[in-house]
Design a protein around this motif. Structure first.
Motif, PDB file in Angstrom:
ATOM      1  N   ARG A   1      10.851  14.386   1.038  1.00  9.58           N
ATOM      2  CA  ARG A   1      11.577  13.495   0.128  1.00  9.58           C
ATOM      3  C   ARG A   1      12.250  12.356   0.891  1.00  9.58           C
ATOM      4  NH1 ARG A   1      15.386  16.463  -3.982  1.00  9.58           N
ATOM      5  NH2 ARG A   1      15.913  14.272  -4.232  1.00  9.58           N
ATOM      6  N   SER A   2      12.859  12.674   2.036  1.00 11.71           N
ATOM      7  CA  SER A   2      13.532  11.628   2.806  1.00 11.71           C
ATOM      8  C   SER A   2      12.515  10.635   3.387  1.00 11.71           C
ATOM      9  CB  SER A   2      14.416  12.219   3.902  1.00 11.71           C
ATOM     10  OG  SER A   2      13.651  12.879   4.874  1.00 11.71           O
ATOM     11  N   LEU A   3      11.353  11.141   3.838  1.00 11.73           N
ATOM     12  CA  LEU A   3      10.304  10.243   4.337  1.00 11.73           C
ATOM     13  C   LEU A   3       9.832   9.296   3.238  1.00 11.73           C
ATOM     14  CD1 LEU A   3       7.860  12.379   6.524  1.00 11.73           C
ATOM     15  CD2 LEU A   3       9.258  10.458   7.261  1.00 11.73           C
ATOM     16  N   CYS A   4       9.604   9.835   2.061  1.00  4.78           N
ATOM     17  CA  CYS A   4       9.127   9.017   0.947  1.00  4.78           C
ATOM     18  C   CYS A   4      10.168   7.993   0.520  1.00  4.78           C
ATOM     19  CB  CYS A   4       8.747   9.905  -0.230  1.00  4.78           C
ATOM     20  SG  CYS A   4       7.193  10.761   0.005  1.00  4.78           S
ATOM     21  N   ASP A   5      11.427   8.396   0.539  1.00  4.36           N
ATOM     22  CA  ASP A   5      12.498   7.487   0.164  1.00  4.36           C
ATOM     23  C   ASP A   5      12.590   6.317   1.143  1.00  4.36           C
ATOM     24  OD1 ASP A   5      14.523   6.879  -1.699  1.00  4.36           O
ATOM     25  OD2 ASP A   5      16.051   7.586  -0.296  1.00  4.36           O
ATOM     26  N   GLU A   6      12.338   6.573   2.427  1.00  2.00           N
ATOM     27  CA  GLU A   6      12.407   5.534   3.457  1.00  2.00           C
ATOM     28  C   GLU A   6      11.157   4.657   3.499  1.00  2.00           C
ATOM     29  OE1 GLU A   6      12.972   7.694   7.083  1.00  2.00           O
ATOM     30  OE2 GLU A   6      14.952   8.423   6.482  1.00  2.00           O
ATOM     31  N   ASN A   7      10.048   5.138   2.965  1.00  2.00           N
ATOM     32  CA  ASN A   7       8.767   4.436   3.080  1.00  2.00           C
ATOM     33  C   ASN A   7       8.174   4.082   1.726  1.00  2.00           C
ATOM     34  OD1 ASN A   7       8.252   4.594   6.091  1.00  2.00           O
ATOM     35  ND2 ASN A   7       8.641   6.738   5.601  1.00  2.00           N
ATOM     36  N   ARG A   8       8.991   3.553   0.846  1.00  2.00           N
ATOM     37  CA  ARG A   8       8.521   3.172  -0.494  1.00  2.00           C
ATOM     38  C   ARG A   8       7.567   1.994  -0.424  1.00  2.00           C
ATOM     39  NH1 ARG A   8      12.569   4.631  -4.870  1.00  2.00           N
ATOM     40  NH2 ARG A   8      13.894   6.165  -3.874  1.00  2.00           N
TER      41      ARG A   8
ATOM     42  N   MET B   1       0.830  -1.175   0.000  1.00  2.00           N
ATOM     43  CA  MET B   1       0.000   0.000   0.000  1.00  2.00           C
ATOM     44  C   MET B   1       0.881   1.247   0.000  1.00  2.00           C
ATOM     45  SD  MET B   1      -2.970   0.951   2.676  1.00  2.00           S
ATOM     46  CE  MET B   1      -4.241   1.990   2.122  1.00  2.00           C
ATOM     47  N   LYS B   2       0.545   2.206  -0.841  1.00  2.00           N
ATOM     48  CA  LYS B   2       1.333   3.424  -0.988  1.00  2.00           C
ATOM     49  C   LYS B   2       1.032   4.406   0.134  1.00  2.00           C
ATOM     50  CE  LYS B   2       0.147   6.100  -4.380  1.00  2.00           C
ATOM     51  NZ  LYS B   2      -0.037   6.723  -5.691  1.00  2.00           N
ATOM     52  N   THR B   3       2.094   4.987   0.713  1.00  2.00           N
ATOM     53  CA  THR B   3       1.964   6.034   1.720  1.00  2.00           C
ATOM     54  C   THR B   3       2.047   7.381   1.018  1.00  2.00           C
ATOM     55  OG1 THR B   3       3.090   4.621   3.323  1.00  2.00           O
ATOM     56  CG2 THR B   3       2.916   6.949   3.864  1.00  2.00           C
ATOM     57  N   ILE B   4       1.129   8.284   1.350  1.00  2.00           N
ATOM     58  CA  ILE B   4       1.095   9.596   0.704  1.00  2.00           C
ATOM     59  C   ILE B   4       1.357  10.679   1.739  1.00  2.00           C
ATOM     60  CG2 ILE B   4      -0.301  11.214  -0.634  1.00  2.00           C
ATOM     61  CD1 ILE B   4      -1.894   8.752  -1.635  1.00  2.00           C
ATOM     62  N   TYR B   5       2.311  11.548   1.409  1.00  2.00           N
ATOM     63  CA  TYR B   5       2.638  12.691   2.265  1.00  2.00           C
ATOM     64  C   TYR B   5       2.351  13.980   1.500  1.00  2.00           C
ATOM     65  CZ  TYR B   5       5.247   9.329   5.089  1.00  2.00           C
ATOM     66  OH  TYR B   5       5.606   8.262   5.862  1.00  2.00           O
ATOM     67  N   HIS B   6       1.959  15.005   2.247  1.00  4.56           N
ATOM     68  CA  HIS B   6       1.675  16.307   1.654  1.00  4.56           C
ATOM     69  C   HIS B   6       2.593  17.366   2.250  1.00  4.56           C
ATOM     70  CE1 HIS B   6      -2.220  15.181  -0.247  1.00  4.56           C
ATOM     71  NE2 HIS B   6      -2.194  14.262   0.703  1.00  4.56           N
ATOM     72  N   VAL B   7       3.162  18.212   1.390  1.00  2.00           N
ATOM     73  CA  VAL B   7       3.855  19.432   1.820  1.00  2.00           C
ATOM     74  C   VAL B   7       2.812  20.520   1.666  1.00  2.00           C
ATOM     75  CG1 VAL B   7       5.661  21.104   1.289  1.00  2.00           C
ATOM     76  CG2 VAL B   7       6.121  18.666   1.049  1.00  2.00           C
ATOM     77  N   GLN B   8       2.426  21.138   2.778  1.00  2.00           N
ATOM     78  CA  GLN B   8       1.352  22.130   2.722  1.00  2.00           C
ATOM     79  C   GLN B   8       1.609  23.269   3.688  1.00  2.00           C
ATOM     80  OE1 GLN B   8      -1.756  19.316   3.549  1.00  2.00           O
ATOM     81  NE2 GLN B   8      -1.798  19.816   5.718  1.00  2.00           N
TER      82      GLN B   8
END
Length: 68
Positions: free
Chosen positions: A40-47, A1-8
């Protein structure tokens, strides 16, 4: 399952990273650039994951996919 993060945009001119579905921000920053780098670092760690970058008015500006 894909994890989605928002920069807001956050409260009082800050920027935040928020995991989709979360009530509170994961972390808050003074600048959008700092929030983006952390995201970016969170997404890279949680692919697999996705980073969605919003403009100050809330509209989506860009997004990046991080696959396994």
């Amino acid at each position: 399952m894909k994890t989605i993060y928002h920069v807001q945009s956050g409260k009082t001119g800050s920027w935040e990273i928020k995991k989709e579905g979360a009530e509170q921000a994961t972390k808050t920053f003074e600048t959008k650039a700092e929030a983006y780098q952390y995201g970016r670092s969170l997404c890279d760690e949680n692919r697999p994951s996705e980073l969605i970058i919003h403009q100050e008015n809330g509209q989506i500006e860009d997004h990046s996919l991080y696959n396994s």
